[in-house]
Every structure is written in structure tokens, then in C-alpha cells.
Design a protein around this motif. Sequence first.
Motif, PDB file in Angstrom:
ATOM      1  N   SER A  10      -9.552   0.076  -7.571  1.00  0.00           N
ATOM      2  CA  SER A  10     -10.458   1.222  -7.483  1.00  0.00           C
ATOM      3  C   SER A  10      -9.717   2.524  -7.212  1.00  0.00           C
ATOM      4  O   SER A  10     -10.166   3.604  -7.614  1.00  0.00           O
ATOM      5  CB  SER A  10     -11.502   0.987  -6.378  1.00  0.00           C
ATOM      6  N   ALA A  11      -8.553   2.428  -6.553  1.00  0.00           N
ATOM      7  CA  ALA A  11      -7.754   3.620  -6.264  1.00  0.00           C
ATOM      8  C   ALA A  11      -6.871   4.036  -7.435  1.00  0.00           C
ATOM      9  O   ALA A  11      -6.135   5.019  -7.341  1.00  0.00           O
ATOM     10  CB  ALA A  11      -6.900   3.374  -5.029  1.00  0.00           C
ATOM     11  N   GLN A  17       0.736   3.823  -2.990  1.00  0.00           N
ATOM     12  CA  GLN A  17       0.221   5.146  -2.608  1.00  0.00           C
ATOM     13  C   GLN A  17       1.231   6.229  -2.955  1.00  0.00           C
ATOM     14  O   GLN A  17       0.863   7.341  -3.368  1.00  0.00           O
ATOM     15  CB  GLN A  17      -0.085   5.158  -1.105  1.00  0.00           C
ATOM     16  N   GLY A  19      -9.562  -3.041  -3.903  1.00  0.00           N
ATOM     17  CA  GLY A  19      -9.169  -1.769  -3.306  1.00  0.00           C
ATOM     18  C   GLY A  19      -8.095  -1.054  -4.096  1.00  0.00           C
ATOM     19  O   GLY A  19      -8.192   0.157  -4.350  1.00  0.00           O
ATOM     20  N   PHE A  20      -7.060  -1.774  -4.506  1.00  0.00           N
ATOM     21  CA  PHE A  20      -5.974  -1.135  -5.259  1.00  0.00           C
ATOM     22  C   PHE A  20      -6.423  -0.754  -6.669  1.00  0.00           C
ATOM     23  O   PHE A  20      -6.004   0.276  -7.203  1.00  0.00           O
ATOM     24  CB  PHE A  20      -4.758  -2.054  -5.313  1.00  0.00           C
ATOM     25  N   HIS A  42      -4.374   2.240  -8.785  1.00  0.00           N
ATOM     26  CA  HIS A  42      -2.977   1.827  -8.625  1.00  0.00           C
ATOM     27  C   HIS A  42      -2.581   0.640  -9.508  1.00  0.00           C
ATOM     28  O   HIS A  42      -1.393   0.281  -9.552  1.00  0.00           O
ATOM     29  CB  HIS A  42      -2.700   1.465  -7.163  1.00  0.00           C
ATOM     30  N   HIS A 102       0.835  -1.207   0.000  1.00  0.00           N
ATOM     31  CA  HIS A 102       0.000   0.000   0.000  1.00  0.00           C
ATOM     32  C   HIS A 102       0.869   1.255   0.000  1.00  0.00           C
ATOM     33  O   HIS A 102       0.596   2.208  -0.738  1.00  0.00           O
ATOM     34  CB  HIS A 102      -0.916  -0.008   1.230  1.00  0.00           C
ATOM     35  N   GLU A 110     -13.759  -1.893  -1.782  1.00  0.00           N
ATOM     36  CA  GLU A 110     -12.580  -1.051  -1.963  1.00  0.00           C
ATOM     37  C   GLU A 110     -11.756  -0.981  -0.678  1.00  0.00           C
ATOM     38  O   GLU A 110     -10.528  -0.852  -0.721  1.00  0.00           O
ATOM     39  CB  GLU A 110     -13.005   0.351  -2.400  1.00  0.00           C
ATOM     40  N   ARG A 111     -12.429  -1.078   0.440  1.00  0.00           N
ATOM     41  CA  ARG A 111     -11.738  -1.023   1.740  1.00  0.00           C
ATOM     42  C   ARG A 111     -11.887  -2.365   2.455  1.00  0.00           C
ATOM     43  O   ARG A 111     -12.254  -2.425   3.628  1.00  0.00           O
ATOM     44  CB  ARG A 111     -12.292   0.119   2.588  1.00  0.00           C
TER      45      ARG A 111
END
Length: 456
Positions: free
Chosen positions: A121-122, A100, A118-119, A124, A96, A417-418
Motif C-alpha cells: 500500500s505504501a 522507506q 503495508g509495504f 514499496h 522498513h 496497511e499498519r
Amino acid sequence: MPEHRWTMGRRTLLEAAGAFGFAGLGAGLFWYATRQDERDWEDVGDRPLRILSGRDDTANGQRRLLVEQWNTWHPAHPAEMVELPGVTDLQYSAIHAALQAEDPAVDVVNLDVPWVAGFASAGHLEALDGVDTGGIMRRPLDAGVFDGRLYALPFNTDVGMLYYRAGGESDYARGILDRREAESITDWNALREFARWILDANADFDGGVAMQLANYEGFTVSVWEYLLANGVEPSGEDRTIDFAEGSDAVGVLRELASDLREEVREGARVVLPDSLQFTEDDSLLAFQEGRTPFLRHWPRAYALLQACDLGFEVGVVPMPGGVLGGQSLAVSAHSTRRHVSRALVEFLTGPVSQQLLFERGGFAAARPEPYFDAIGRAQELGVADPCEAAGGPRREARQLYEALDGGDGPALRPALERYTQFSRAFCDALHPELAGSATPDLDGLTERLEEAAEGR
């Protein structure tokens, strides 16, 4: 399943690899690797492609050997695997932090399957549009999909399995089940019933089932399996469960509390209470020491349970409600070498790589051919003494394949996502209640989980 299917793998994969000797394997890998179109590959200069991954627990470091094989055939595009701490939470934190920070020095990440959403959707992860996914089993492939697009390919897969004391005839006084009775355990009611019968007949067992219920991700997986195996159905695209007061899920969680606390006979309960402090290693040891007749674990436990001095023969069947585990490889959206990184991911998840990780690394494969191969070879060799079977075909391959590809396949954890925050909230809210009370107070569980999933 038709019997002829079990003979496909070795003809199509290993004969070309020289009966799986490493030099022969190199020839097979060279054939596969040179199929890749190198025209778009970026120049990596003096900085190797970097893979962030958890610790390589394969026998003799098979993952690293695969990376070395890539380097042998692609010296102008070498790769290195950077191993992270063995604790899953620390692995997540390191990956992360790198993503990030949009670190361009990280090209590929090896993700636990519930992290993909999660990754992705962000922003990444690089979408793997157009990748040939033919031959990959449906559930492991689904785990790499978010919002309709593929972001990760399965490096290895995993699924919950139920280990038991095996014998030609059932003998509850010795904790033994025959194959027919073991294969009849398809839900928790059946497992609970057999556990009670064995505990009534044998005063030496401390409990029926050893599980992973310490306060970590294994708790979420084990409890999720318990819910599914007792008839609770996830709903919606995010695959979440309703934990409102009066829901089926809350009733089942109270049944779990009873299985942990209600005595079948003096000192023995259906679920070994010490499971609330157990991780994978602890639960495996409890089963090996004879404290329980059943063990919930991952496929890798089978090889560890074939010791000649164990004192009993071990069988395995799919765990009721079994949840998918494993890791998938993804390309960082912040890498400056995304084309060659994508080729590396395809190489590491390809057919021959999967065969190697299955046969030599002890992992569950995400492609069917290794299972067909092992089942066909085991049929040819006939029944073997477990003490004499070391180095032979994986004799649990049929059960493992059925767990991964039978019926609807294993369940996937919530696509959130989380997810890591959701899982942490689930553990923190529920674990103390199961550990501290025969009648857990589950008021507010829904709200805590919603807040975690929404980042509040």
C-alpha cells in the motif's frame, strides 16, 4: 482425498533431479531456470542482486544453497542473501528502513505474510502481474495479494499445529490420546475437554496446553487462533474482529482468562500460565519436559520432537483455528533490476525449490507435490519407529497438508496497511490484562486498535 494423488510429487520433481542428490538437483533446477526469458534481464554489473531476509533457520542453510544454485546457473546475474537479526521486530525495522529510504541496492525482500499489505500500500513493492501461480496452494498465495494484485510469492508457509502424546490406545493417566480422539479436536471446546480429563487423571502435569503468549507477535497469533477456534468470525475485506463491549470476541477473551487462571485441580490450569512468558523455544521445552500433554507450535517442531530419549511418542493434528504464517518474497519497487529480480523470486519459489525446502529444510511447502510425495513414500514404507525414521519421508505430511489445504484452509491475519502497529497495540493492551487479572478490563480495546490501524 483420493489415494492416487499421494504419488505425484516424486515422479514429476525428483526423478528428474537424480533422486534429489545435489548434483541431480542442479540438473532439475537448470531445467527450470533456463525456462525463464532472459531478454529483459538488466545488467547487474559488479553488484549482486541483494535479498534482505531473516535468519536462515533451515537445516544446513538450504535457503543459501538455493541462492548458490541460482548463481551457478546465472553467473552473470549473481545474488546474495543478507541475513537480518533473528527477532521478527528487528527484521521488520530493517526492511522498513531500506524500503522507506528507497534504497536501490535492495532488490528482493523476504516478508512475514502480514507485512505484505503495508509495504504494498505504501508503494514499496513491485506488482507481480502475469506471474504463473499454477500449483501454489490457495491460502499461501492469497497472503501475497493486496487490493486485488499479487505482490509476493510464498517462499515457505507455516500454520499452527497441535502436538500431543500419541499412542495406539488413549490413556489419560499417561496423557496419551489415540489418533481417532486426537483428530476429533477441531475446536477449543474439544481441546479444553481433553485437557481437563488428562489433568484430572494425571497429577504430574502443570497445565493442559503450552502456547506462545509472551508479549510479541506470537501472542497475537495464538490469541487470534483461540478466538477463531471458539467461533469468533472476522469480517470485512480487512479480516478484523469486533472487540466492542458485549461482542462475542470480548466474551471469548474472558474465557481465555479463565483457561489461564481457573484451576482444573490444584496447581493445574487448561492453559499453562507460564505461556504468558513463552516464545516458541520456551513452549517447546515445556512440552519436552513433560509439563503439559499438549503444545501449540509450528510445523518445524515435529522434527525436534522425534528424539528417542523424549520418553513418549508425539503426534500432531491441525491446531483449531490455525492461523497462516510463513514468509513471501517480493521485488522492491525501488530496485533498478526489477526484471531479473522477479526471475530470481520465481526461481526461489518454484516447484523444485519448494521440494528442497520441505525435505531438507524442514519448512512447510506452499505447493502440494512435496506433501503428496512424502505421504506416498510413507505409505510404501509402512509404520516406522520414530527413532529409526530420521532422514525418511516427513510422516506428518498428511496432517500438515490438511491444515493448509483442508476445508477453508488456515485463517489469514488482518489485511491492514499498519498491521505491525495493530499487532503491537493488541499485545500492549491485552497482554497485561491476561497476565494481571482473572477478569480482564477490555474497555477501550476497540478504540486502541482502531487508532493503531489508522496511524493515530
